[in-house]
Design a protein around this motif. Sequence first.
Motif, mmCIF file in Angstrom:
data_model
loop_
_atom_site.group_PDB
_atom_site.id
_atom_site.type_symbol
_atom_site.label_atom_id
_atom_site.label_comp_id
_atom_site.label_asym_id
_atom_site.label_seq_id
_atom_site.Cartn_x
_atom_site.Cartn_y
_atom_site.Cartn_z
ATOM 1 N N THR B 52 -29.655 46.996 -71.566
ATOM 2 C CA THR B 52 -28.403 46.357 -71.970
ATOM 3 C C THR B 52 -28.536 45.596 -73.277
ATOM 4 O O THR B 52 -27.558 45.051 -73.783
ATOM 5 C CB THR B 52 -27.888 45.379 -70.894
ATOM 6 N N ASN B 53 -29.757 45.503 -73.812
ATOM 7 C CA ASN B 53 -29.896 44.789 -75.085
ATOM 8 C C ASN B 53 -30.690 45.615 -76.085
ATOM 9 O O ASN B 53 -31.442 46.515 -75.708
ATOM 10 C CB ASN B 53 -30.556 43.423 -74.870
ATOM 11 N N PHE B 88 -24.318 49.775 -75.887
ATOM 12 C CA PHE B 88 -23.051 50.378 -75.465
ATOM 13 C C PHE B 88 -23.254 51.170 -74.168
ATOM 14 O O PHE B 88 -24.078 52.092 -74.140
ATOM 15 C CB PHE B 88 -22.513 51.283 -76.575
ATOM 16 N N PRO B 89 -22.541 50.810 -73.096
ATOM 17 C CA PRO B 89 -22.744 51.517 -71.822
ATOM 18 C C PRO B 89 -22.344 52.983 -71.943
ATOM 19 O O PRO B 89 -21.451 53.322 -72.715
ATOM 20 C CB PRO B 89 -21.801 50.807 -70.855
ATOM 21 N N LYS B 90 -23.030 53.788 -71.153
ATOM 22 C CA LYS B 90 -22.669 55.212 -71.157
ATOM 23 C C LYS B 90 -21.478 55.411 -70.218
ATOM 24 O O LYS B 90 -21.266 54.598 -69.308
ATOM 25 C CB LYS B 90 -23.867 56.046 -70.677
ATOM 26 N N ALA B 91 -20.752 56.496 -70.439
ATOM 27 C CA ALA B 91 -19.571 56.751 -69.624
ATOM 28 C C ALA B 91 -19.944 56.793 -68.142
ATOM 29 O O ALA B 91 -20.962 57.385 -67.775
ATOM 30 C CB ALA B 91 -18.953 58.079 -70.042
ATOM 31 N N GLN B 94 -21.360 51.894 -66.250
ATOM 32 C CA GLN B 94 -21.226 50.549 -66.803
ATOM 33 C C GLN B 94 -21.809 49.482 -65.883
ATOM 34 O O GLN B 94 -21.937 48.337 -66.274
ATOM 35 C CB GLN B 94 -19.746 50.202 -67.046
ATOM 36 N N GLU B 95 -22.131 49.859 -64.624
ATOM 37 C CA GLU B 95 -22.479 48.865 -63.602
ATOM 38 C C GLU B 95 -23.606 47.916 -64.031
ATOM 39 O O GLU B 95 -23.532 46.716 -63.826
ATOM 40 C CB GLU B 95 -22.866 49.607 -62.303
#
Lengths: 230, 345
Positions: B52-53, B88-91, B94-95
């Motif tokens: 996430t970072n 950037f979360p993937k489609a 996002q969890e």
Amino acid sequence: MKKDALYPPFSPVLIAGILTQPVPLYIIDKVLEHITSNLQKNHPSILERLEAIENKKFLISPTDLPFSIIITFLKDEIISVSTKDADIETDVRIYGSISSLVKMLDGEVDGDALFFSRELIVEGDTEALLTLRNSMDADDINILYEMLDSFGILGPIIEKFIKPSQNFSNAISDNMNLLKNSVLGTVIEELESQEAYIEKLNEKISDLQKEQNKQKARITKILKDIKNDK
Amino acid sequence: MINDNKISDKTTNDNPKQERLEIVCPAGTPAALEVAVNSGADAVYTGFRNETNARNFPGLNFSPKELATSVEYAHANDAKVFVAINTFPKADNQELWYQSIDDAVAANIDAIILADIGLLDYASNKHPDARLHLSVQASASNAEAINFFNKTFGVKRVVLPRVLTIPEIKKLNSEIDVETEIFAFGGLCVMAEGRCSLSSYITGESPNMNGVCSPASHVRYEKEGTKMVSKLNDFTINEFEKFETAGYPTLCKGRFSTDENDPTYLFEEPTSLNVIEMIPELVDAGVLALKIEGRQRSKAYVKEVVQNFRSAVDSFYEGQDIINDLGNLAEGQRGTSGAYVKKWQ
């Protein structure tokens, strides 16, 4: 890379290393065993971070000592042994003076800065190396303390011997630098003069290349103009 | 259960240092965070140990428990903690990012640094009291974009992309009601912030999607004669002679051959950004915070850089000379003013 291809720093450690050549490796192994066991006891969170490099083998090779250390990270245990075979096959190999290696481990100097200045040389699995570096840096480790702690009640007594010897070592180090400057002074001066000369030559070459590029562009333009005139 | 009321209001309250230029420092580990706080950081930024970072490096970063303990330490010493959740979360995946936002809030952090619009929407709805900062990864470099993030999601601070000159930052500050934080020291990319996929062409992974540029798993160093060769996914990207200082093994800092040149730096030379001597101009331009890059660096780096910047900022406010003594920590052991002072056409 072979360890003997690296030039060790001219330091008290180098002399001490030569003098301790006859010390059997099992004595060094005993000290290493105590240090690693203390590291596990005093810094348990490190093992958690090291999970990703389970079973990876590291060769840590101080360029000014006559032996190297092989460290393997098992699930719940760190194993370290000494070796005189600095070319042994391992996943990661780290070379540097013992002073740089210990200072890096103690968090006194930045590993990347040592790498940029080429005082630290690394080879092999870079991901495993980074995991080790980051994991060790995540805790406050002082190798001297871990070593003294491993001697139990003898620790404070040994510390009393080591502290004056550290000052002694600094004094010897200063004298050795003086000696080195005396022996190598003229060579260093000659090298500096050659370095300045090479730098000037490089500048001239660079100027000539720029001039050549300009002339090339000029000729291309002239040829284009001639073609257009036709 | 998440308690939004736990969000600290330190960023808007009575910290006397708040009136002054804020030093925002990196921490890749709890030990580095303590060193940063002890060395004079006003705020420390961190990340979770996952993708996430943008510094998802092996052995680095914080667990939620470590973060909570570190936040307590920082607050007890009048320092703030920001958490970067700036990839950037993937489609449909996002969890992990949502959970990280919830974990950061639960740890009582002072601000979350976000880049993705979806995550900004999630954070501003689920945690309306949370202070949101816009990551450099969002690449917001004009007043319209920044005001949009402020109005839509309540973003309070923007980390500006490293593409603006100081006069441009001054003009921008007159057009926005958002605090500005700029990069002050450390690694400098040539990329359009948040848009670089160069690393993925050779390794399949990039900073914005995976949190890593030139991942360590693809890097190898080899000694060939007197040279040190750095390879990325088996491609030689640089060779350093014994007398040359080295740099990071990123593709943008590789040496490339052309028809006219021997291998040379076509994108960027190994060098670090350093604005320490520009502090007066940056204050005049309305900059509120200086961000030091380097969550992947050691405690020793954090200590030396933070102490130098603390001393420089204090010297500025006391009317004394600013001393720049950071050369040895710079990549390639050289500094640059980057785009802040534009010397090219």
